[in-house]
Design a protein around this motif. Structure first.
Motif, short mmCIF file in Angstrom:
data_model
loop_
_atom_site.label_atom_id
_atom_site.label_comp_id
_atom_site.label_asym_id
_atom_site.label_seq_id
_atom_site.Cartn_x
_atom_site.Cartn_y
_atom_site.Cartn_z
N HIS A 1 -6.52 -2.87 3.68
CA HIS A 1 -7.72 -2.68 2.85
C HIS A 1 -7.60 -3.49 1.55
CE1 HIS A 1 -6.04 1.29 0.90
NE2 HIS A 1 -5.54 0.22 0.31
N HIS A 2 -6.44 -4.07 1.31
CA HIS A 2 -6.33 -4.98 0.18
C HIS A 2 -6.76 -6.39 0.56
CE1 HIS A 2 -4.16 -2.09 -2.37
NE2 HIS A 2 -3.72 -1.64 -1.22
N VAL B 1 2.04 2.31 -3.37
CA VAL B 1 1.26 3.04 -4.36
C VAL B 1 1.28 4.55 -4.07
CG1 VAL B 1 -0.19 1.01 -4.71
CG2 VAL B 1 -1.05 2.88 -3.29
N HIS C 1 0.81 -1.21 0.00
CA HIS C 1 0.00 0.00 0.00
C HIS C 1 0.85 1.27 0.00
CE1 HIS C 1 -3.15 2.72 -0.06
NE2 HIS C 1 -2.39 3.41 0.76
CU CU Z 1 -3.92 0.38 -0.94
#
Ligand code: CU
Ligand code: HEA
Ligand code: HEA
Ligand code: CUA
Lengths: 547, 391, 208
Positions: A306-307, A260, A257
């Motif tokens: 959250h993935h 990104v 995360h």
């Molecule tokens: Cu993410």
């Protein structure tokens, strides 16, 4: 100098200026290294893009037979890995390498030799990764290489070894580059360049470097464990021995995360430089943009799971990570609103760079706004691992990162080469990109809503799917044309571009105070820095910026 | 300043012509811009080749407008099928999927409004505040009050979304009382469904009663898979060594399609799910039929097929209740003839397709874990007849 | 615009009018190593978290109870006392006493080496009992955590040896005082990691 007992006198290697090819091998100059980074990553971008074109060709119609299933898996894995780890991340480091010393008025990075090492590690890591194609199997387990799919007996070939080893090598280089950038920014600023006056690009690079330093190690740990499992026979992810596949997911996304955001934060910085210059206005809300960068970085470290909403972590965990993810929309919104306010009542010059900056905001928020939708846990239970996610990620990666990088390319190219890129081709590039981007990636939302999962080499002929996929492939070809136009512009303008002069955009940060391209020592003399826009103060002595 | 100006002049010259025309009908405008685009594409090409500055902003705008219209039309056309299509979460067939769809619509509309607002402002500003002779940019640096406003407003909206998220999440995950329980096991690359209470085991085709709560216990025998039938519920991963539950109640009889959603290897593509929802009486009849051991083949061809089956290694991987075949590596074949597809969705279940599958499964589904038994065409025909007789 | 290129000195070390520049007094080598250590710390944190998550998860084979806690405790004392001798190194550094620096560096190296020997001894015995890295889940995590720590000790020993060999009285040279300072920070970090690993891996077996 005697009184400077603890002050730092950098020991720069002597510049003997070798010429020809050897210059590029032996160089420790931050500008040369920056150029090496940029050129290398541009090549990786083309390779990753080429892989994407094959993916799109395979998906042009149901049951097409362009790639066999195994190659398809290799291509999307290498496409994602290349774009993330070999293209955008090192490309941003390359820009930072070139620009940060210039923007803060330094002669070079703090550790020039380490800097060269970072670049070569990137190159060798990338080559190692791509050597896998020759070794019989490229990595084929998605860019996040979930276990146990990537372990024997499910994957027996060498692909995942090359993935882990190649990325470990590049990671060492990335960490070294981040240390270098942080130390440079913290210690080598010109007199007067207080932290509160740093150009926003430098701000984002600083924050980003810390994000890299603190997010990459868990990925390194996960890759080490995966390598040990595959090569030495350890049992980290061996379910029958008590191993837990969710642990890998946590370790990966703890990097994945932040990664990104690592690919977008410096881009936020880039457009925070271009928008004010082309709107002829100071940036609106400098402090808030800088502070929101820090806020995003902090939040980015606490949303990784959250993935994993569908992995069965439990509702409590889901709730926490959902809340944290939604919060990121707030500082990101602050940035967006500040850019728009910067444009407001300016005198906007429609240069290619500005078009891409405007395009960046417009396209990025499409991906950005689907972000909080994904953080809405039940919605994610539906769209997770479907093409809806592919749409989200390309809007933020291409519509965000890559569009912003294009804006930066048109903006800083004259500084780097001494010549302007063709504005004419630039506009071709822009409009083709806009059309191609939206035609390729917007319909992907709908693919997802028609139940099409990701990572499939073909799809059943259900209503709508064939049409959507067909147009997406057409869009991808338009996008590829745009990229070809861009590459031609980059290459041809080196020779045919109009001579730029020191300051073609009438800009305000220090890099425009020196020659284009800058001499090895960067500055003949550094202008006084008394505000956030030192060159504005020089050009408008009657109306200087507030200090 | 010099070099910039030279570059910007051609852009500026035509500025005035891009003002709003007398608003002709949409279609007419569309056609006009199309023509204009075609025309100027030629000029662009000419200039591009000669590496000259961009000819005119008017043409730029028309390209922009044209692509905008194409996108709008495409969007509208694209959205229509999505709403009613099989396999879409937007045509829910259970209260659980319906509340997700509601939430989805809410977030979609909220995001859409924000999008229009921000995008509109950007475009307005880009056009209205464009550089033109005599225009000076205002030099303001910031305003703390507006910063607070645009921090607080999104925060409020997100608070609402978060509240709805948590509520929906708990609503749809609440374990039902007295459900039909089914164990779902993902295999590379097929689904095993077993009904412990009813003592039924089947594959790839899940039968459930309409109107009764269903509780799926999802796990995996090998790598990570994910069980996803969009019209019935959100997906849950099938993790090895770990069980996740899914619960839903089907509200209307029908066939609902789904697919494995987590990459699980070379044939992740063909790991489809069919859910057949039937009224309780029909469902009970189905259960009863499934509880029977395999029916004995009656036609000569099928009887021949049965002997071939027994002489081959099929039984080490497949089970046929009532015979000595009791393998578990592949799907149960006890009632394979009653299923609608072969190979987890890769083929429709017809005698001809069955023959194709048996002749060489690797050809139909490359990489599949069922080996090529190198049958002669005649043997395959017989075996296919036997398979089809297992209803 | 006729001035000569400014030398590197002008840009650095001075505080500007705002007086907020205290951080610039830090030497880059030292700051660099501090930042590097912060990154390394997260790497070890990941490994240690993995160890803790997997504690007791093994489905078969040995667990932490096979470890010989008293023996490791003795070697641990050697490692920790090397942090004290390292403090002597920096003290001599402050006095520009190269010979003293070298002397204490060698003592530190010796103590660190004894710890490594102890780890080798421990590994040897485990190996003799057929407890290898691929034996079971616990063994995998144990050898990975302690192995990576041992590797860092080794790197520390090597860099200390280099410093002891090449140290020169120069102030800012990487081979000079700041280099030694950087190595000493790294060494303290390696010790500190063991302050976490030793209780988690060894002492924990005493209470469970
Ligand atoms: Cu993410
Ligand atoms: C540059 C990269 C980037 C960026 C910036 C983002 C931004 C965000 N992402 Fe995205 N994301 C990815 C790259 C990125 N993402 C990738 C690559 C994946 C897939 C990985 C994979 O599986 O391969 C992914 C997947 C992903 C998931 C997992 C989906 C799944 O697999 O099931 C989630 C879930 O919460 C998520 C959420 C968010 C959120 C909340 C933001 C927010 O930061 C967005 C914030 C921005 C805005 C909201 C727009 C601007 C704001 C305003 C105009 C203010 C007003 C707005 C509101 C009030 C809403 N992302
Ligand atoms: C910055 C990141 C980035 C960028 C820019 C892109 C760009 C593109 N991506 Fe990619 N993509 C990802 C990151 C990115 N992608 C990630 C992370 C994934 C997930 C992977 C995973 O799940 O594991 C993904 C997955 C992904 C998929 C889903 C695959 C699947 O799940 O099955 C698809 C499908 O269409 C796709 C398409 C495209 C297309 C058409 C482009 C286009 O923009 C490409 C444009 C074209 C070019 C840039 C090439 C132009 C040049 C030439 C054609 C000729 C010259 C070439 C040479 C001389 C060498 N991408
Ligand atoms: Cu099973 Cu994908």
């Amino acid at each position: 100098m005697a009184e400077q007992t603890r002050g730092y006198v950098p020991t720069y290697p002597t510049i003997t200026a070798p010429t020809g090819l050897w210059r590029w091998v032996a160089t420790v100059d931050h500008k040369d290294i920056g150029v090496l980074y940029i050129v290398t990553t541009l090549v990786f971008f083309l390779i990753g893009g080429l892989e994407a074109m094959f993916i799109r060709l395979q998906l042009i119609a149901p049951n097409a037979k362009v790639l066999d299933p195994e190659t398809y898996d290799e291509f999307f894995t290498m496409h994602g890995t290349t774009m993330v780890f070999l293209t955008v991340m090192p490309l941003l480091i390359g820009f930072a390498n070139y620009l940060v010393p210039l923007m803060i008025g330094a002669r070079d990075m703090a550790f020039p030799r380490l800097n060269a090492m970072s670049y070569w590690l990137l190159l060798f890591g990338g080559l190692l990764l791509y050597f896998s194609f020759l070794a019989g199997q490229a990595p084929n387990g998605m860019w996040f290489m979930y276990v146990p799919q990537t372990l024997p007996p499910y994957t027996t070939g060498p692909g995942p070894n090359y993935w882990a080893a190649g990325l470990l090598v590049t990671s060492v280089g990335t960490i070294a580059a981040s240390i270098n950038l942080t130390v440079t920014i913290l210690l080598l600023r010109a007199p007067g360049m207080a932290i509160t006056r740093l150009p926003l690009f430098v701000w984002t690079v600083l924050v980003n470097s810390f994000l890299i330093l603190w997010a990459l190690p868990p990925l390194a740990a996960a890759m080490v464990m995966m390598l040990l499992d595959r090569l030495v026979g350890t049992h980290f992810f061996d379910v029958s021995a008590g191993g837990n596949v969710l642990l890998y997911e946590h370790l990966f996304w703890f990097l994945g995360h932040p990664e990104v955001y690592i690919l977008i934060l410096p881009v936020f910085g880039m457009v925070s430089e271009t928008i004010p210059v082309f709107a002829r206005k100071p940036i609106f809300g400098y402090t808030f943009i800088a502070a929101s960068t820090v806020a995003i970085a902090f939040l980015a470290m606490s949303v990784w799971a959250h993935h994993m909403f569908t992995s069965g972590m439990g509702l409590t965990e889901d709730t926490f990570f959902s809340a944290a993810s939604m919060l990121i929309a707030i500082p990101t919104g602050v940035k967006v609103f500040n850019w728009v306010a910067t444009m407001w009542r300016g005198a906007i010059r429609w240069t290619s760079s500005m078009l891409f900056s405007i395009g960046f905001i417009g396209e990025f928020i499409i991906g950005g706004l689907t972000g909080p939708m994904l953080a809405t846990v039940p919605v994610d239970w539906q769209v997770h691992d479907s093409y809806f996610i592919v749409a989200h990620l390309h809007y933020v990666f291409f519509g965000g990162s890559v569009m912003g990088i294009f804006a930066a390319a048109y903006y800083w190219y004259p500084k780097i080469t001494g010549r302007l890129m063709s504005e004419n081709l630039g506009k071709w590039h822009f409009w083709l990109t806009i059309v191609g981007l939206n035609l390729t990636f917007f319909p992907m939302h709908l693919n997802g809503l028609l139940g099409m999962p990701r990572h499939v080499y073909t799809y059943p002929n259900l209503p709508g799917l064939a049409e959507l996929n067909f147009w997406e492939t057409i869009g991808a070809f338009i996008l590829a044309t745009a990229v070809v136009v861009f590459v031609w512009n980059v290459v041809a303008s080196v020779r045919f571009g109009r001579i730029a002069g020191n300051d073609p955009w009438d800009a305000w940060t220090l890099e425009w105070a020196t020659a284009s391209p800058p001499p090895p020592y960067n500055f003949a003399s550094i202008p006084p820095v008394r505000s956030r826009r030192p060159l504005w103060d020089l050009k408008h002595p009657e109306n200087p910026d507030p200090r | 300043m010099g070099s910039y100006d030279r570059l910007a002049t051609p852009l500026r010259k035509t500025q005035t012509t891009s003002g709003p025309a007398a608003a002709p009908p949409q279609l007419c405008r569309f056609a006009r811009s199309a023509l204009r685009v075609a025309f100027c594409a030629l000029r662009f090409a000419r200039c591009a080749l000669r590496f000259r500055p961009f000819p005119s902003a008017r043409h730029l705008n028309s390209i922009g407008r044209l692509s905008g219209s194409i996108l709008a039309v495409g969007l509208a056309l694209g959205l229509l099928p999505a709403l009613a299509a099989p396999r879409s979460p937007f045509s829910p067939a259970s209260p659980q999927a319906a509340s997700i769809a509601d939430l989805f619509w809410f977030t979609l509309i909220a995001a859409g409004l924000i999008f229009l607002g921000v995008e509109g402002t950007i475009l307005y500003s880009a056009f209205a505040h464009r550089e033109r002779p005599g225009r000076e940019a205002s030099q303001f640096h910031g305003n703390t009050r507006v910063e607070i406003i645009w921090t607080a407003l999104p925060a409020l909206l997100l608070l609402v979304v978060f509240y709805l998220t948590v509520r929906t999440m708990h609503d749809i995950s609440a374990p039902p009382g007295d459900p039909v329980e089914i164990n779902v096991v993902g295999h590379q690359w097929w689904w095993e469904f077993s009904y412990p209470k009813e003592d039924v085991t089947t594959a790839n085709e899940l039968h459930v009663p309409v109107g009764e709560p269903i509780l799926l216990h999802v796990t995996s025998a090998d790598v990570i898979h994910s069980f996803w039938v969009p019209q019935l519920a959100g997906k849950q991963d099938a993790n090895p060594g770990h069980v996740n539950d899914i619960t839903f109640t089907v509200s209307a009889p029908g066939t609902y399609l789904g697919q494995c959603a987590e990459f699980c290897g070379i044939e992740h593509t063909w790991m489809a799910i069919r859910v057949v929802a039937e009224p309780p009486a029909q469902y009970a009849a189905w259960v009863k039929a499934q509880q029977q051991p395999a029916s004995r083949p009656t036609s000569n061809l099928a009887i021949l097929g049965e002997t071939i089956f027994q002489s081959q290694t099929c039984g080490s991987c497949h089970a046929i209740a009532g015979t000595s075949a009791n393998g578990v590596a592949g799907p149960s074949l006890t009632h394979v003839g009653s299923r609608a597809t072969i190979g987890a969705g890769v083929l429709d279940n017809t005698p001809a397709n069955m023959e194709r599958w048996l002749l060489n499964p690797q050809d139909v589904k490359p990489g599949v874990l069922m080996p090529n038994s190198k049958l002669t065409p005649n043997d395959a025909k017989a075996l296919a007849a036997y398979m089809e007789s297992l209803r | 615009m006729t001035e000569q290129p400014t030398s590197g000195v002008v840009n650095h070390g001075g505080s500007d009018q705002l007086g907020r520049e205290a951080i610039r007094q830090i030497n880059p080598n030292v700051l660099g190593i501090i930042i590097f250590i912060s990154s390394e710390a997260i790497f070890f944190l990941s490994l240690i978290v993995t160890y803790v998550v997997y504690r007791g998860a093994s489905t078969s084979g040995p667990g932490a109870h096979v470890l010989n806690v008293p023996v490791t405790a003795v070697f641990t004392l050697f490692l920790w006392s090397s942090s004290l001798t390292m403090a002597r190194v920096t003290a001599h550094l402050g006095r520009n006493d190269v010979a003293g620096v070298r002397r204490w560096l060698l003592i530190t190296i010796l103590l660190g080496a004894i710890f490594l020997v102890g780890q080798g001894y421990e590994y040897y015995h485990l190996y003799a009992d057929n407890v290898t890295i691929s034996r079971n889940l616990w063994a995998s995590t144990f050898f990975t955590v302690t192995g990576f720590h041992g590797l860092h000790v080794l790197v520390g020993l090597i860099s200390m040896s280099i410093m002891a060999g090449v140290i020169s009285p120069g102030e800012n040279h990487p081979w000079g005082a700041t280099g030694v300072e950087a190595v000493s920070l790294y060494w303290h970090f390696v010790d500190a990691v063991w302050v976490v690993i030793f209780p988690v891996v060894y002492l924990w077996t005493l209470i469970s």
